[in-house]
Write a protein that holds these residues in place. Structure first.
Motif, PDB file in Angstrom:
ATOM      1  N   UNK A 158     -52.833  32.295  56.035  1.00  0.00           N
ATOM      2  CA  UNK A 158     -54.180  31.721  56.177  1.00  0.00           C
ATOM      3  C   UNK A 158     -54.350  30.549  55.210  1.00  0.00           C
ATOM      4  N   UNK A 159     -53.913  30.728  53.962  1.00  0.00           N
ATOM      5  CA  UNK A 159     -53.967  29.623  52.981  1.00  0.00           C
ATOM      6  C   UNK A 159     -53.349  28.357  53.556  1.00  0.00           C
ATOM      7  N   UNK A 160     -52.242  28.546  54.249  1.00  0.00           N
ATOM      8  CA  UNK A 160     -51.497  27.410  54.784  1.00  0.00           C
ATOM      9  C   UNK A 160     -52.214  26.658  55.893  1.00  0.00           C
ATOM     10  N   UNK A 161     -53.208  27.279  56.500  1.00  0.00           N
ATOM     11  CA  UNK A 161     -53.951  26.614  57.577  1.00  0.00           C
ATOM     12  C   UNK A 161     -55.244  25.956  57.070  1.00  0.00           C
TER      13      UNK A 161
ATOM     14  N   UNK B 120     -66.942  24.890  54.086  1.00  0.00           N
ATOM     15  CA  UNK B 120     -65.915  25.932  54.132  1.00  0.00           C
ATOM     16  C   UNK B 120     -65.846  26.583  55.511  1.00  0.00           C
ATOM     17  N   UNK B 121     -66.986  26.780  56.145  1.00  0.00           N
ATOM     18  CA  UNK B 121     -66.954  27.423  57.462  1.00  0.00           C
ATOM     19  C   UNK B 121     -66.287  26.512  58.485  1.00  0.00           C
ATOM     20  N   UNK B 122     -66.519  25.222  58.358  1.00  0.00           N
ATOM     21  CA  UNK B 122     -65.870  24.266  59.260  1.00  0.00           C
ATOM     22  C   UNK B 122     -64.365  24.221  58.986  1.00  0.00           C
ATOM     23  N   UNK B 123     -63.994  24.267  57.706  1.00  0.00           N
ATOM     24  CA  UNK B 123     -62.572  24.282  57.335  1.00  0.00           C
ATOM     25  C   UNK B 123     -61.877  25.506  57.946  1.00  0.00           C
ATOM     26  N   UNK B 124     -62.542  26.661  57.837  1.00  0.00           N
ATOM     27  CA  UNK B 124     -61.962  27.895  58.379  1.00  0.00           C
ATOM     28  C   UNK B 124     -61.894  27.807  59.911  1.00  0.00           C
ATOM     29  N   UNK B 125     -62.939  27.278  60.530  1.00  0.00           N
ATOM     30  CA  UNK B 125     -62.946  27.122  61.989  1.00  0.00           C
ATOM     31  C   UNK B 125     -61.784  26.221  62.440  1.00  0.00           C
ATOM     32  N   UNK B 126     -61.620  25.084  61.764  1.00  0.00           N
ATOM     33  CA  UNK B 126     -60.541  24.168  62.149  1.00  0.00           C
ATOM     34  C   UNK B 126     -59.169  24.809  61.938  1.00  0.00           C
ATOM     35  N   UNK B 127     -59.022  25.496  60.805  1.00  0.00           N
ATOM     36  CA  UNK B 127     -57.745  26.148  60.496  1.00  0.00           C
ATOM     37  C   UNK B 127     -57.429  27.253  61.495  1.00  0.00           C
ATOM     38  N   UNK B 128     -58.450  28.050  61.834  1.00  0.00           N
ATOM     39  CA  UNK B 128     -58.222  29.170  62.755  1.00  0.00           C
ATOM     40  C   UNK B 128     -57.936  28.668  64.171  1.00  0.00           C
ATOM     41  N   UNK B 129     -58.507  27.517  64.530  1.00  0.00           N
ATOM     42  CA  UNK B 129     -58.220  26.934  65.845  1.00  0.00           C
ATOM     43  C   UNK B 129     -56.734  26.560  65.921  1.00  0.00           C
TER      44      UNK B 129
END
Ligand code: IPE
Ligand code: IPE
Ligand code: MG
Length: 240
Positions: free
Chosen positions: A169-172, A139-148
């Protein structure tokens, strides 16, 4: 059918499939034999979930942390993924199930990436259930990739920081377009999330069973759903 009528079936069930290693050890077998059995149970659970009327089934198959395991175990798991991609295509076609992968696939071998892409492509129009497999997922990697990607869109003027909502945020995230899980099942008794869907599980009901994943079956799934059905789901103290 009878079971279906009396059960309040959640729309989205997520599962942390744990305990393969312990299952094998208890039988004096190498850990990878636990994964072999575990894969059979995944196949059967897809069938059972579709039969029970579950709309979304998400399973945690390989975490970003699982690369730390021995080379022997990791390569056994990769080999099993190769075999099961083919089996899953059969099951998904038979049961009208759409398969979606979440996680970062670029770290896998090219043939595996191709197999995963093909599995998604060939099942994309299926409508009975969506089966989401989390591999090389954290999940942390998913959030990192999405936020990038989000930061990049802000930089390019495609996104206004003031306009960012929870939906944005959901969309990323890898799960864009999927509803949040209603019920999370973890097998083998561990009481932690192990970096699984941290954003999406905010209000999910939790169910932990001591059953090891290779021993999990339709009765276990029905029992988890029954327990879910007895609960009063609340959001901020208000009934849903
Ligand atoms: C879950 O079983 C499968 C994967 C994480 C790939 P484990 O391999 O974690 O089994 P235990 O927890 O060691 O028993
Ligand atoms: C979680 O199981 C990951 C998967 C089920 C794929 P683990 O057995 O790897 O969990 P931790 O990291 O030991 O908590
Ligand atoms: Mg484990």
């Amino acid at each position: 059918m009878e079971i279906q009528n009396e059960l309040q079936v959640p729309s989205h069930v997520a599962i942390i499939m744990d305990g393969n290693g312990r299952w094998a050890r208890r039988r004096g077998m190498p850990r990878k034999m636990g994964h072999v059995e575990g894969c059979k149970v995944v196949e059967q659970t897809v069938r059972d979930a579709a039969d029970l009327g579950i709309s979304y089934l998400t399973v945690y198959a390989f975490s970003t942390e699982n690369w730390k395991r021995s080379e022997d175990e990791v390569s056994a798991l990769m080999q099993l993924f190769r075999i099961y991609i083919k089996k899953l295509l059969k099951v998904a076609t038979e049961k009208n199930v759409k398969v979606v992968m979440i996680g970062e696939r670029s770290r896998f071998a090219p043939d595996l990436i191709e197999g995963l892409n093909e599995l998604e492509e060939k099942t994309k129009d299926n409508t009975r259930m969506t089966f989401v497999i989390a591999i090389n997922y954290g999940a942390r990697d998913e959030i990192r990739r999405g936020m990038t990607r989000m930061a990049q869109d802000v930089k390019e003027g495609k996104l206004e920081p003031d306009s960012i909502t929870e939906q944005t945020i959901n969309g990323y995230l890898d799960t864009a377009g999927l509803p949040d899980p209603d019920l999370l099942i973890r097998t083998s008794g561990e009481l932690r999330l192990s970096n699984f869907l941290l954003w999406q599980l905010a209000y999910t009901e939790l169910y932990v069973t001591d059953v090891l994943w290779p021993d999990f079956n339709k009765d276990c799934l029905v029992e988890a759903i029954r327990s879910y059905g007895k609960r009063e789901r609340r959001f901020g103290g208000v009934l849903k």
